[in-house]
Design a protein around this motif. Structure first.
Motif, PDB file in Angstrom:
ATOM      1  N   UNK A  69       0.784  -1.225   0.000  1.00  0.00           N
ATOM      2  CA  UNK A  69       0.000   0.000   0.000  1.00  0.00           C
ATOM      3  C   UNK A  69       0.813   1.271   0.000  1.00  0.00           C
ATOM      4  N   UNK A  70       2.095   1.182  -0.380  1.00  0.00           N
ATOM      5  CA  UNK A  70       2.965   2.355  -0.394  1.00  0.00           C
ATOM      6  C   UNK A  70       3.793   2.384  -1.665  1.00  0.00           C
ATOM      7  N   UNK A  71       4.330   3.559  -1.973  1.00  0.00           N
ATOM      8  CA  UNK A  71       5.246   3.727  -3.091  1.00  0.00           C
ATOM      9  C   UNK A  71       6.665   3.747  -2.536  1.00  0.00           C
ATOM     10  N   UNK A  72       7.568   3.027  -3.183  1.00  0.00           N
ATOM     11  CA  UNK A  72       8.964   2.984  -2.745  1.00  0.00           C
ATOM     12  C   UNK A  72       9.883   3.440  -3.866  1.00  0.00           C
ATOM     13  N   UNK A  73      10.931   4.166  -3.490  1.00  0.00           N
ATOM     14  CA  UNK A  73      12.039   4.478  -4.382  1.00  0.00           C
ATOM     15  C   UNK A  73      13.236   3.708  -3.834  1.00  0.00           C
ATOM     16  N   UNK A  74      13.583   2.616  -4.494  1.00  0.00           N
ATOM     17  CA  UNK A  74      14.574   1.724  -3.916  1.00  0.00           C
ATOM     18  C   UNK A  74      13.985   1.058  -2.681  1.00  0.00           C
ATOM     19  N   UNK A  75      14.696   1.154  -1.573  1.00  0.00           N
ATOM     20  CA  UNK A  75      14.234   0.531  -0.324  1.00  0.00           C
ATOM     21  C   UNK A  75      13.501   1.510   0.579  1.00  0.00           C
ATOM     22  N   UNK A  76      13.406   2.769   0.173  1.00  0.00           N
ATOM     23  CA  UNK A  76      12.806   3.784   1.033  1.00  0.00           C
ATOM     24  C   UNK A  76      11.420   4.172   0.528  1.00  0.00           C
ATOM     25  N   UNK A  77      10.476   4.317   1.452  1.00  0.00           N
ATOM     26  CA  UNK A  77       9.149   4.788   1.086  1.00  0.00           C
ATOM     27  C   UNK A  77       9.249   6.189   0.485  1.00  0.00           C
ATOM     28  N   UNK A  78       8.558   6.390  -0.618  1.00  0.00           N
ATOM     29  CA  UNK A  78       8.555   7.673  -1.302  1.00  0.00           C
ATOM     30  C   UNK A  78       7.235   8.388  -1.047  1.00  0.00           C
ATOM     31  N   UNK A  79       7.313   9.582  -0.496  1.00  0.00           N
ATOM     32  CA  UNK A  79       6.145  10.433  -0.320  1.00  0.00           C
ATOM     33  C   UNK A  79       6.266  11.567  -1.324  1.00  0.00           C
ATOM     34  N   UNK A  80       5.326  11.646  -2.255  1.00  0.00           N
ATOM     35  CA  UNK A  80       5.415  12.612  -3.342  1.00  0.00           C
ATOM     36  C   UNK A  80       4.857  13.966  -2.924  1.00  0.00           C
ATOM     37  N   UNK A  81       5.717  14.973  -2.973  1.00  0.00           N
ATOM     38  CA  UNK A  81       5.308  16.362  -2.760  1.00  0.00           C
ATOM     39  C   UNK A  81       5.410  17.044  -4.122  1.00  0.00           C
ATOM     40  N   UNK A  82       4.319  17.011  -4.854  1.00  0.00           N
ATOM     41  CA  UNK A  82       4.345  17.474  -6.237  1.00  0.00           C
ATOM     42  C   UNK A  82       3.647  18.815  -6.387  1.00  0.00           C
ATOM     43  N   UNK A  83       4.026  19.512  -7.431  1.00  0.00           N
ATOM     44  CA  UNK A  83       3.301  20.710  -7.834  1.00  0.00           C
ATOM     45  C   UNK A  83       2.867  20.502  -9.282  1.00  0.00           C
ATOM     46  N   UNK A  84       1.639  20.911  -9.588  1.00  0.00           N
ATOM     47  CA  UNK A  84       1.115  20.760 -10.937  1.00  0.00           C
ATOM     48  C   UNK A  84       1.828  21.738 -11.862  1.00  0.00           C
ATOM     49  N   UNK A  85       2.340  21.205 -12.977  1.00  0.00           N
ATOM     50  CA  UNK A  85       3.180  22.033 -13.839  1.00  0.00           C
ATOM     51  C   UNK A  85       2.723  21.959 -15.288  1.00  0.00           C
ATOM     52  N   UNK A  86       2.335  23.120 -15.823  1.00  0.00           N
ATOM     53  CA  UNK A  86       2.062  23.237 -17.255  1.00  0.00           C
ATOM     54  C   UNK A  86       3.105  24.129 -17.919  1.00  0.00           C
ATOM     55  N   UNK A  87       3.664  25.070 -17.159  1.00  0.00           N
ATOM     56  CA  UNK A  87       4.757  25.897 -17.659  1.00  0.00           C
ATOM     57  C   UNK A  87       4.367  26.886 -18.737  1.00  0.00           C
ATOM     58  N   UNK A  88       3.077  27.217 -18.828  1.00  0.00           N
ATOM     59  CA  UNK A  88       2.591  28.067 -19.915  1.00  0.00           C
ATOM     60  C   UNK A  88       2.742  29.547 -19.568  1.00  0.00           C
ATOM     61  N   UNK A  89       3.394  30.258 -20.470  1.00  0.00           N
ATOM     62  CA  UNK A  89       3.549  31.699 -20.315  1.00  0.00           C
ATOM     63  C   UNK A  89       2.423  32.424 -21.049  1.00  0.00           C
TER      64      UNK A  89
END
Length: 557
Positions: A44-64
């Protein structure tokens, strides 16, 4: 002597060439050879390698200004320099990922990797499913395969999102087996071409009918600012927990869009996106941080803050906004006075680089260490679990309970600090305590201070709320709400708040009812709909401890 000098020059040339080769290889290596270990999903978790990964994301479109999703990402004479500046600022703000909606330019993935950012990679497929068309199924399966193959070149892909907010009306009107077959096809296309990367899609509560089983991660766009009348019975936390309980199937649960508060200069009463309106940058920041604090206590695997920049073109996606826009035909060149164009962490007016709002700086501070546990809505008996997800900038943290220091905490893994702290309680009722966490950097300088109330007491079961519905011949629902303890003891005379939402028309209803001596109450819904969400909440109180016990129902006829 001449021979020795010649040999010396050759050695210098050799080592210079070797150094250039090493630098060149390090710059051109595939994204993530070192900082981005393979992503897996388990328990029930996401891992990056052996460590649990908690995603702190920002929505990005990059439109000027003057750009929409059909235009190149490069901007005038800047080329990719604005994108590079964005990614640098995003990482400096403590985010570890960017979430995109489509693969417009793979250069974004490369630049994100250079700044240590994961990519939650979008593949845009139609929201209006036409699964009866063999061309629709074939074309979109091919599209997903082609773009997944591009994503597969990079190691910083945390997951793929291959659909965003499917329109519920099109789910209602088509054969469910054909819908399942179509989704299975695009999932398998993504998995075949981008092996090992989790596959998900960003759903929304209105389309919760979609089966969760085939997906590696369950992702939902859930906002506190929308459907406020309906949400009143649940609260934002109850809404998130209700969807998570209903759809997560013990898989990682990712909030693919949240927050999105717009401090636009003035509110137009005709603006149908004004539910995101806030009066000031201060209010934008306060509500954003408040939502995140709620979310991180619900057991999610990460969140996506909406969004990086003000988006001048987004109003063109909403035909109902045309009466409000200055020049509907060319609105991507105008920063219209509608809330949906003003929700960025950076404002975008006079400077195309973007000017950070207050929320940017406050998130930069908050993202250094997120306090996931303890849960302010739980009661702890002998041990208090403390869990923080931290940035590389953090050296150690100091813990205080009710003003008394309990000790320093250090990393248990590169990005986590976890520790169980002994606690005591007296009396029969839950007791309120205050946890303070002082965050220090690697030089011993104070970065931030976190505070959260928690409760101690004898571990006891809380009342549970359930809501169900029966339909008459015309499909009109009668709701049955029950409030009882897990052992079956009813809660009579309980005042219950209920809410309903038509997922197709966005019509809302709410009310208050009281349970009988069996802890039950039933009533005919004042709201009809072929797709309905219904919620019920009972405000439980014991001493200082309060919790809204709630349940969520999804009706799909």
């Amino acid at each position: 002597m001449v021979k020795g000098e010649e040999m010396k020059r050759k050695k210098i040339a050799y080592f210079f060439s070797l150094g250039v080769l090493i630098v060149f290889c390090s710059l051109t290596a595939r994204a993530g050879d070192k900082p981005f270990p393979p992503v897996t999903v388990r328990d029930g978790k996401i891992y990056a390698g052996d460590e649990e990964l908690f995603l702190k994301a920002v929505a990005y479109a990059g439109l000027r200004p003057g750009k929409d999703h059909t235009d190149p990402f490069t901007y005038k004479d800047y080329g990719y320099r604005l994108i590079e500046m964005d990614m640098k600022r995003i990482r400096e703000a403590g985010f570890n990922a960017v979430r995109t909606w489509s693969l417009t330019d793979e250069k974004i993935i490369e630049i994100a990797a250079q700044h240590g950012l994961w990519v939650v990679g979008g593949i845009w497929t139609p929201q209006r499913l036409d699964v009866n068309s063999s061309h629709f199924v074939k074309d979109n399966t091919q599209l997903v395969a082609e773009q997944a193959k591009i994503y597969s070149k990079y190691h910083n892909i945390a997951m793929l999102l291959i659909l965003n907010e499917p329109e519920p009306g099109f789910l209602r009107d088509q054969d469910k087996n054909k819908i399942k077959d179509y989704l299975d096809k695009i999932i398998q296309a993504a998995k075949k071409e981008c092996k090992g990367v989790p596959v998900s899609f960003s759903n929304w509560p209105n389309a919760a009918v979609v089966d969760s089983q085939p997906w590696d991660v369950i992702s939902y766009n859930i906002y506190a600012s929308t459907t406020t009348k309906f949400q009143r019975s649940l609260g934002y936390r109850g809404y998130v927990e209700g969807i998570k309980k209903m759809k997560s199937c013990d898989k990682p649960f990712f909030i693919s869009e949240c927050t999105y508060y717009a401090p636009l200069p003035g509110r137009d009463p005709r603006d149908l996106t004004a539910f995101t309106y806030v009066k000031s940058e201060k209010e934008q920041s306060e509500k954003t941080l408040q939502d995140i604090d709620v979310l991180v206590q619900t057991g999610i695997s990460g969140f996506t803050v909406m969004q990086w920049l003000d988006n001048w073109s987004v109003s063109s996606l909403y035909p109902f906004l045309k009466p409000v826009l200055k020049e509907p035909a060319r609105n991507k060149f105008i920063h219209d006075n509608v809330a949906v164009e003003w929700g960025g962490l950076l404002s975008l007016d006079n400077d195309v680089k973007g000017n950070p709002r207050q929320v940017y700086f406050d998130l930069k501070k908050a993202n250094q260490a997120l306090l996931l546990k303890p849960d302010s809505k739980d009661i702890y008996d002998n041990e208090l679990p403390v869990s923080l997800y931290i940035e590389d900038t953090v050296g150690y943290v100091a813990l205080f309970i009710d003003g008394s220091k309990t000790g320093d905490m250090e990393r248990t893994s590169p990005h986590w600090i976890k520790q169980d702290v002994p606690v005591k309680h007296e009396g029969t009722k839950p007791e309120r305590h205050t946890l303070e966490v002082y965050i220090y950097d690697t030089k011993g300088e104070l970065i931030n201070t976190l505070q959260r109330d928690f409760f101690t007491g004898s571990k006891r079961t809380l009342p549970q709320v359930s809501i169900s519905a029966s339909l008459d011949k015309m499909g009109w629902p009668t709701f049955l709400i029950r409030v009882a303890y897990p052992d079956g003891r009813p809660v009579p005379d309980a005042e219950v708040t209920w809410g309903a939402l038509n997922a197709l028309t966005w019509e809302e209803a709410e009310g208050t009812v009281v349970t009988d001596n069996k802890g039950e109450v039933s009533f005919v819904s004042p709201l009809y709909g072929e797709i309905l969400l219904a919620g019920a909440g009972y405000h439980y109180r014991n001493g200082d401890f309060e919790k809204n016990c709630s349940d969520l129902l999804y009706l799909f006829q």
